[in-house]
Scaffold this active site. Structure first.
Site, PDB file in Angstrom:
ATOM      1  CE1 TYR A 150      -2.799   3.461  16.859  1.00  0.00           C
ATOM      2  CE2 TYR A 150      -4.460   4.517  18.235  1.00  0.00           C
ATOM      3  CZ  TYR A 150      -3.279   3.800  18.113  1.00  0.00           C
ATOM      4  OH  TYR A 150      -2.591   3.429  19.236  1.00  0.00           O
ATOM      5  CB  ILE A 159      -5.795   3.644  26.776  1.00  0.00           C
ATOM      6  CG1 ILE A 159      -4.463   2.944  26.477  1.00  0.00           C
ATOM      7  CG2 ILE A 159      -5.545   5.025  27.359  1.00  0.00           C
ATOM      8  CD1 ILE A 159      -3.649   3.621  25.364  1.00  0.00           C
ATOM      9  NE  ARG A 194      -8.932  -2.552  19.904  1.00  0.00           N
ATOM     10  CZ  ARG A 194      -9.847  -3.236  19.222  1.00  0.00           C
ATOM     11  NH1 ARG A 194     -10.707  -2.599  18.452  1.00  0.00           N
ATOM     12  NH2 ARG A 194      -9.916  -4.555  19.298  1.00  0.00           N
ATOM     13  NE  ARG A 217     -17.532  -7.521  24.952  1.00  0.00           N
ATOM     14  CZ  ARG A 217     -16.861  -8.527  24.425  1.00  0.00           C
ATOM     15  NH1 ARG A 217     -15.608  -8.347  24.012  1.00  0.00           N
ATOM     16  NH2 ARG A 217     -17.429  -9.711  24.291  1.00  0.00           N
ATOM     17  CG  ASN A 255     -14.157  -2.924  29.214  1.00  0.00           C
ATOM     18  OD1 ASN A 255     -14.426  -4.084  29.503  1.00  0.00           O
ATOM     19  ND2 ASN A 255     -13.661  -2.572  28.033  1.00  0.00           N
TER      20      ASN A 255
END
Length: 343
Positions: A101, A293, A295, A301, A305
């Site tokens: 990443y 998980i 993103r 957010r 979420n």
């Protein structure tokens, strides 16, 4: 047999039975008997002292959050705001990252270490060994670097093999199987040495897992298999296979990259449960015992979420029947990579 710190290697429910797994299965016993621990994944109502996350129990007895934070494609500049929002909310018990990443381990570690004395502390941090580091020696060296870079960032560390294939090889190369076995044996050794609390895989299908199950030298199957999973791709057969072996399934791409938003069943469930569409997709998986998980690059957010989801899971009177319509959407759609092509 115990790891450092007194944590059993294979489970906690029946030490007499799990002790046999270290040496291998009993003569004449089915191969899979090594993997089916008495402590199969079960829901735990007890909250961690460091977070409020709803938990399942891994085969090795450790509690695992059903709600975590994904960080794929987040930049180093986005990490502090998103990560702080998750930790401040308190419902996110895990942060998922990977060597591949673009934000790298450093951006995460800087935020987590800076907050070390400020509760709530992160319970789990999870990273992944890239396909470019397949094979025993390379994977072990890479895993040790991960451990060093992420030391002290969380209570527990999980390491996964990111992909069943090795980089720069044709998808049908027989070397994939040889190299991923070596990689798994490297993680297995680190787990047995007490260097890491959980080892697992990502994007492994049933065939890849069966190969591990039958391979020489494998004494520990993955505790976690992280795969693409959403109503269009519910991975029903793979989940059943993993459940039989005490392998917890963790979902990525739970929101379907926007490809599910127009589904009437999703909109109807959102209205009936008074949640937004993203929350419905997360809840659909979580109430099945699948960890997620999600993103996002927007801190607000992160909060939206998670808002109310764990409380809903804890409510014995909650009615999840509006989610049932999502089970009928399965059509095999992959929004990400399909590992079936890797030999």
């Amino acid at each position: 047999r115990v790891r450092q710190g007194g944590v059993p290697l294979f489970g906690v429910d029946n030490p007499a039975r799990t002790a046999r797994w270290v040496a291998g299965p009993d003569a004449g016993a089915p191969q899979q008997a090594r993997w089916v621990a008495a402590s199969r994944s079960t829901t735990s109502r007890a909250a961690s002292p460091t977070c409020r996350a709803h938990m399942v129990r891994l085969r090795n007895g450790l509690e695992w959050p059903v709600l975590g934070l994904g960080t794929y494609r987040l930049t180093p500049a986005e990490i502090p705001g998103v990560l702080s929002a998750a930790l401040n909310h308190g419902s996110y018990g895990l942060v998922d990252t990977a060597i591949s990443y673009k934000h790298g381990h450093a951006a995460l570690a800087d935020v987590l270490r800076a907050r070390d004395a400020s509760p709530p502390k992160l319970q789990w941090l999870q990273s992944k060994i890239p396909s470019s580091e397949q094979g025993y020696e390379k994977s072990r060296a890479c895993a040790l670097r991960c451990i060093d870079e992420l030391q002290g960032c969380s209570e527990h560390l999980s390491l996964l093999l990111h992909w069943p294939g090795a980089a720069k090889l044709p998808s049908n190369s027989p070397l994939h199987a040889e190299l991923r076995l070596g990689s798994w044996l490297a993680l297995q050794d680190l787990y047995r040495e007490g260097r890491v609390d959980c080892i697992g895989v990502s994007n492994f299908d049933e065939r890849h897992l069966r190969e591990l199950e039958g391979a020489d030298g494998v004494a520990v199957l993955p505790f976690v298999n992280q795969v693409e999973l959403h109503p269009l791709l519910p991975q029903t057969e793979l989940r059943a296979f993993c459940a039989e072996r005490g392998i917890h399934v963790q979902a990525y791409s739970s929101l379907g990259q926007g490809g599910l938003w127009s589904q009437p069943a999703l909109k109807s469930a959102a209205v009936n449960l008074n949640l937004n569409e993203a929350q419905i997709l997360l809840l659909w998986a979580m109430q099945k015992g699948i960890s997620v998980i999600p993103r996002t690059s927007q801190p607000e957010r992160v909060t939206a979420n998670a808002q109310g989801l764990l409380q809903l899971l804890e409510d014995p009177s909650a009615d999840f029947s509006p989610l049932a319509a999502l089970d009928g959407l399965a059509d095999g759609t992959h929004f990400c990579w399909n590992p079936a092509e890797i030999r």
